[in-house]
Design an enzyme around this catalytic site. Structure first.
Site, PDB file in Angstrom:
ATOM      1  N   GLU A 293      -5.423  -8.170  -0.780  1.00 11.17           N
ATOM      2  CA  GLU A 293      -6.149  -7.940   0.485  1.00 11.17           C
ATOM      3  C   GLU A 293      -7.600  -7.664   0.132  1.00 11.17           C
ATOM      4  OE1 GLU A 293      -4.704  -5.238   3.517  1.00 11.17           O
ATOM      5  OE2 GLU A 293      -2.633  -5.655   2.950  1.00 11.17           O
TER       6      GLU A 293
ATOM      7  N   GLU B  24       0.818  -1.229   0.000  1.00 14.32           N
ATOM      8  CA  GLU B  24       0.000   0.000   0.000  1.00 14.32           C
ATOM      9  C   GLU B  24       0.848   1.274   0.000  1.00 14.32           C
ATOM     10  OE1 GLU B  24      -3.047  -0.251   3.072  1.00 14.32           O
ATOM     11  OE2 GLU B  24      -4.107  -1.785   1.924  1.00 14.32           O
TER      12      GLU B  24
HETATM   13  O1  AHR Z   1      -5.259  -6.082   6.777  1.00 10.48           O
HETATM   14  C1  AHR Z   1      -5.170  -4.981   7.604  1.00 10.48           C
HETATM   15  C2  AHR Z   1      -4.403  -3.819   6.982  1.00 10.48           C
HETATM   16  O2  AHR Z   1      -5.173  -3.282   5.944  1.00 10.48           O
HETATM   17  C3  AHR Z   1      -3.084  -4.137   6.321  1.00 10.48           C
HETATM   18  O3  AHR Z   1      -2.014  -4.120   7.203  1.00 10.48           O
HETATM   19  C4  AHR Z   1      -2.928  -3.018   5.338  1.00 10.48           C
HETATM   20  O4  AHR Z   1      -2.170  -3.400   4.216  1.00 10.48           O
HETATM   21  C5  AHR Z   1      -4.364  -2.645   4.991  1.00 10.48           C
HETATM   22  O5  AHR Z   1      -4.552  -1.280   5.055  1.00 10.48           O
END
Ligand code: AHR
Length: 512
Positions: free
Chosen positions: A292, A173
């Site tokens: 994610e 990210e």
């Molecule tokens: O999964 C939780 C968090 O969400 C992770 O650390 C991050 O990459 C995202 O913002």
């Protein structure tokens, strides 16, 4: 009763199901590692400290590839802290989650754990506080056979044979201002390009994922992917996507339609990557890594496991962080998100539900206590088990409902696969209708259905409501039950889905 008519055809396929779609994510965050997968001294832990009760559920979940060690955590992490004799490993402040990291668990432990779990490793490197040098060094440590300082150090630390980690994420990210070492698209694109080059000099066979956008709502979404890929197109194989959804007070309709955003997000990233390919006269195609995704109640909660409260409580080892409890509605939404990923399996080749245990997870565990399945465990586990072979292209004519965010949205959401080897067609349905059951009619062109092998449904349990969750005391309140009345013969399948439900129907078929 609403109605949906679905047509599929044996000859109209999207592509092979990428098994890496059923990935998950272990971050050094909250209790995902510590008291999640790793808890020395727990009655179910083996000599490595790996909880066998959790491992059993991980295997049942069917996760195929697991991203590690973060997430936001990785952007301030020194991988070297987690290798070598445990007594010598440093305690560090983790700024991402305001936690004390003991480093008792690190790369070797994750490799050993993954071997027990039977899962592939997807290793993320730190491109927040670190750079090209650390990137190439971790690849040498992990994958070089021996005879160099770093590969011999791995052997000295207990693993003579290389880990052979294929899949690597170039940071996490990096578009997000919350990220440690956040960068502009130009800064990150150049760094990703140079890190990728240096990593490939060490091991030419690795696959690399560049960071895309942290959500489709990011102000830089679109431009970010375009700039990053313009720099690093030739050096990387995938671009990442992240998305989390939640129900906002009074708007369950939009929440249930979240997969419309997932579709839009995926299709926009494909278009952007392909535009960069055309402009740069590139030959290869960049695929997508949705590394994610999940339901996550990020706004509106003020419980002690929310990040702002965790930070107020001071530096602690593995505090509870975002331990969301998932209800029936969340499980239906997760089913639709999985459908969206599967329907785009020609370009989305990797996907990781975030996360695996305790932290926004399908599995919950208590320190010195039991582990159990959340509601969202079930659609994931069934799809991971049954979605094999070819993804079928579907034509769906469903009644619609109106919602504030997406307007008219199909009440019935569906994906399907055909496994020629086993002669099975699997269909995965969600009924977004809160009040109405849905009558389903599927035309199975090119198939002759022999029998319904399995028909299961996740719905509101008797005496419960759409907010019902599984708890330590009642771990199986919400689960899969037989779906009555599913009938298949010839080229037709008929079934009725209860209001607000997720269902799977598996058929034995022969080609006609
Ligand atoms: O999964 C939780 C968090 O969400 C992770 O650390 C991050 O990459 C995202 O913002």
């Amino acid at each position: 009763m609403s109605r949906a008519r679905i047509t599929l055809d044996r000859d109209f396929t999207i592509g092979e199901v990428p098994r890496r779609l059923f990935g998950s994510f272990v971050e050094h965050m909250g209790r995902c590692v510590y008291t999640g997968i790793y808890e020395p001294g727990h009655p179910e832990a083996d000599e490595n400290g790996f909880r066998q009760d959790v491992l059993k559920l991980v295997k049942e979940l069917g996760a195929t590839v697991i991203r590690y060690p973060g997430g936001n955590f990785v952007s301030g992490y020194n991988w070297e802290d987690g290798v070598g004799p445990r007594e010598g490993r440093p305690r560090r402040l983790d700024g991402a989650w305001h936690t004390l990291e003991t480093n008792a668990f690190g790369l070797h432990e994750f490799v050993d754990w993954s071997r027990q779990a039977g899962t592939e490793i997807m290793e993320a490197i730190n491109l927040g506080t670190r750079g090209v040098d650390a990137a190439r060094e971790i690849v040498e440590y992990a994958n070089h056979p021996g005879g160099t300082y770093l590969s011999d150090l791995r052997a000295k630390n207990g693993h003579k044979d290389p880990f052979n980690i294929k899949l690597w994420c170039l940071g996490n990210e990096m578009d997000g201002p919350w990220q440690i070492g956040h960068k502009t698209a130009d800064e990150y694109g150049r760094l990703a390009q140079e890190a990728a080059k240096a990593m490939r000099f060490v091991d030419p066979d690795i696959e690399l994922v560049a960071c895309g956008s942290s959500s489709s709502g990011m102000p830089t979404f679109g431009a970010w992917e375009q700039t990053v890929l313009t720099h690093a197109y030739e050096e990387v194989d995938y671009v990442s996507l992240h998305a989390y959804y939640q129900e906002h007070e009074g708007d369950v309709g939009s929440f249930l339609a979240s997969a419309v955003d997932t579709d839009y997000f995926i299709e926009s990233v494909i278009a952007t990557a392909d535009a960069v390919r055309a402009k740069g006269k590139h030959k290869k195609t960049i695929n997508l890594s949705f590394d994610e995704w999940n339901v996550w109640y990020q706004r509106g909660l003020d419980t002690e496991d929310q990040p702002h409260q965790v930070a107020k409580a001071g530096w602690r080892e593995h505090p509870r962080v975002i331990e969301d409890k998932y209800n029936v509605t969340d499980a239906v939404v997760v089913g639709t998100l999985l459908n969206s990923l599967l329907r785009h399996g020609d370009r989305v080749k990797i996907a990781n539900q975030a996360q695996l245990v305790n932290v926004i997870a399908p599995i919950l565990s208590e320190e010195n206590g039991p582990a159990w399945r959340q509601t969202i465990f079930h659609p994931f586990a069934r799809m991971a088990e049954l979605a094999k072979g070819q993804i079928l292209r579907l034509s769906v004519d469903s009644d619609k409902y109106e919602n504030a965010r997406f307007g008219g949205t199909d009440l019935v959401d569906v994906s399907a696969t055909w496994n020629e080897e086993t002669g099975r067609v699997a269909l995965f349905f969600a009924n977004r209708g809160l009040e109405e059951a849905a009558d389903i009619e599927v035309a199975l062109r090119g198939f002759d259905a022999r029998q319904v092998l399995r028909a299961e449904v996740l719905e509101i349990p008797e005496g419960g409501d759409r907010f019902t969750v599984n708890t330590q005391g009642s771990p199986d309140q919400v689960g899969l039950r037989p779906l009555a009345g599913a009938k298949a013969s010839g080229s037709e399948l008929r079934a009725t889905l209860p209001a607000l439900s997720w269902a799977v129907i598996e058929l034995e078929v022969i080609k006609n």
